[in-house]
Design a protein around this motif. Structure first.
Motif, mmCIF file in Angstrom:
data_model
loop_
_atom_site.group_PDB
_atom_site.id
_atom_site.type_symbol
_atom_site.label_atom_id
_atom_site.label_comp_id
_atom_site.label_asym_id
_atom_site.label_seq_id
_atom_site.Cartn_x
_atom_site.Cartn_y
_atom_site.Cartn_z
ATOM 1 N N ALA A 146 -79.962 -18.970 -76.607
ATOM 2 C CA ALA A 146 -79.707 -17.598 -77.055
ATOM 3 C C ALA A 146 -79.275 -16.699 -75.904
ATOM 4 N N PHE A 147 -79.707 -17.020 -74.709
ATOM 5 C CA PHE A 147 -79.335 -16.230 -73.534
ATOM 6 C C PHE A 147 -78.417 -17.008 -72.605
ATOM 7 N N GLY A 148 -77.623 -17.902 -73.148
ATOM 8 C CA GLY A 148 -76.668 -18.661 -72.349
ATOM 9 C C GLY A 148 -77.370 -19.603 -71.380
ATOM 10 N N ASP A 149 -78.297 -20.393 -71.887
ATOM 11 C CA ASP A 149 -79.110 -21.319 -71.094
ATOM 12 C C ASP A 149 -79.845 -20.641 -69.955
ATOM 13 N N GLU A 150 -80.260 -19.426 -70.202
ATOM 14 C CA GLU A 150 -81.080 -18.683 -69.251
ATOM 15 C C GLU A 150 -82.369 -18.305 -69.992
ATOM 16 N N SER A 151 -83.457 -18.174 -69.278
ATOM 17 C CA SER A 151 -84.720 -17.818 -69.927
ATOM 18 C C SER A 151 -84.787 -16.308 -70.167
ATOM 19 N N LEU A 152 -85.636 -15.923 -71.098
ATOM 20 C CA LEU A 152 -85.838 -14.499 -71.373
ATOM 21 C C LEU A 152 -86.418 -13.800 -70.149
ATOM 22 N N PHE A 153 -87.409 -14.419 -69.507
ATOM 23 C CA PHE A 153 -88.015 -13.835 -68.318
ATOM 24 C C PHE A 153 -87.003 -13.751 -67.170
ATOM 25 N N GLY A 154 -86.229 -14.819 -66.979
ATOM 26 C CA GLY A 154 -85.215 -14.825 -65.913
ATOM 27 C C GLY A 154 -84.139 -13.775 -66.142
ATOM 28 N N ARG A 155 -83.744 -13.622 -67.392
ATOM 29 C CA ARG A 155 -82.727 -12.620 -67.698
ATOM 30 C C ARG A 155 -83.265 -11.202 -67.512
ATOM 31 N N MET A 156 -84.537 -10.987 -67.891
ATOM 32 C CA MET A 156 -85.121 -9.672 -67.702
ATOM 33 C C MET A 156 -85.203 -9.328 -66.213
ATOM 34 N N VAL A 157 -85.634 -10.281 -65.396
ATOM 35 C CA VAL A 157 -85.739 -10.041 -63.952
ATOM 36 C C VAL A 157 -84.360 -9.799 -63.349
#
Length: 156
Positions: free
Chosen positions: A95-106
């Motif tokens: 959903a975030f382009g193979d990125e984690s929700l936490f990683g994307r938020m940071v």
């Protein structure tokens, strides 16, 4: 003033502690504390008993009410709730382009901090992961407090 050890003194202290309220109420019901004349005894009863009972009832109800269930004072709840949300949100997702929700938020947080003191725009990529991650954290912490306190109070 009132003499130390008198019923009135106990009633004044009863406002502070529920145990003293019970003691003050039981002291008023003892016949040995009654005055010698019936007029003085009835005047004392009419003036002191309703107030003493009201104070004692409030104090006893306050002492028996389990009002700490929502406080979340247990550090286990905070640590387990934080890790219980942070670790799963750190797993990458399509959903975030193979990125984690936490990683994307940071990542978006540091991108927005790079042009500090101006804040993020309303259409910034910062808001979706920020709101989603924090709502998930608060729901996890709330359910953790409910679970731990429910177990302590034998709901399950």
């Amino acid at each position: 003033g009132c003499a130390r050890g008198s019923v009135r003194h106990s009633l004044l202290l009863a406002r502070r502690t529920p145990r003293r309220a019970k003691m003050a109420l039981s002291a008023l019901n003892r016949p040995s504390l009654a005055r010698s004349t019936s007029a003085a005894r009835s005047a004392r009863r009419s003036a002191a008993r309703p107030a003493a009972r009201a104070v004692a009832r409030r104090a006893v109800v306050k002492a028996e009410t389990p009002n700490a269930w929502y406080k979340g004072n247990d550090p286990f709840v905070w640590i387990a709730g934080y890790l219980g949300w942070t670790l799963p949100s750190a797993v990458s997702t399509p959903a975030f382009g193979d990125e984690s929700l936490f990683g994307r938020m940071v990542r978006t947080t540091f991108e927005e901090l790079s042009h500090y003191p101006s804040g993020p725009a309303l259409d910034s990529d910062f808001w979706l992961p920020f709101i989603t991650w924090h709502m998930g954290l608060f729901v996890t912490l709330t359910l953790g407090v409910i679970g731990v306190q429910g177990k302590r109070q034998n709901y399950w």
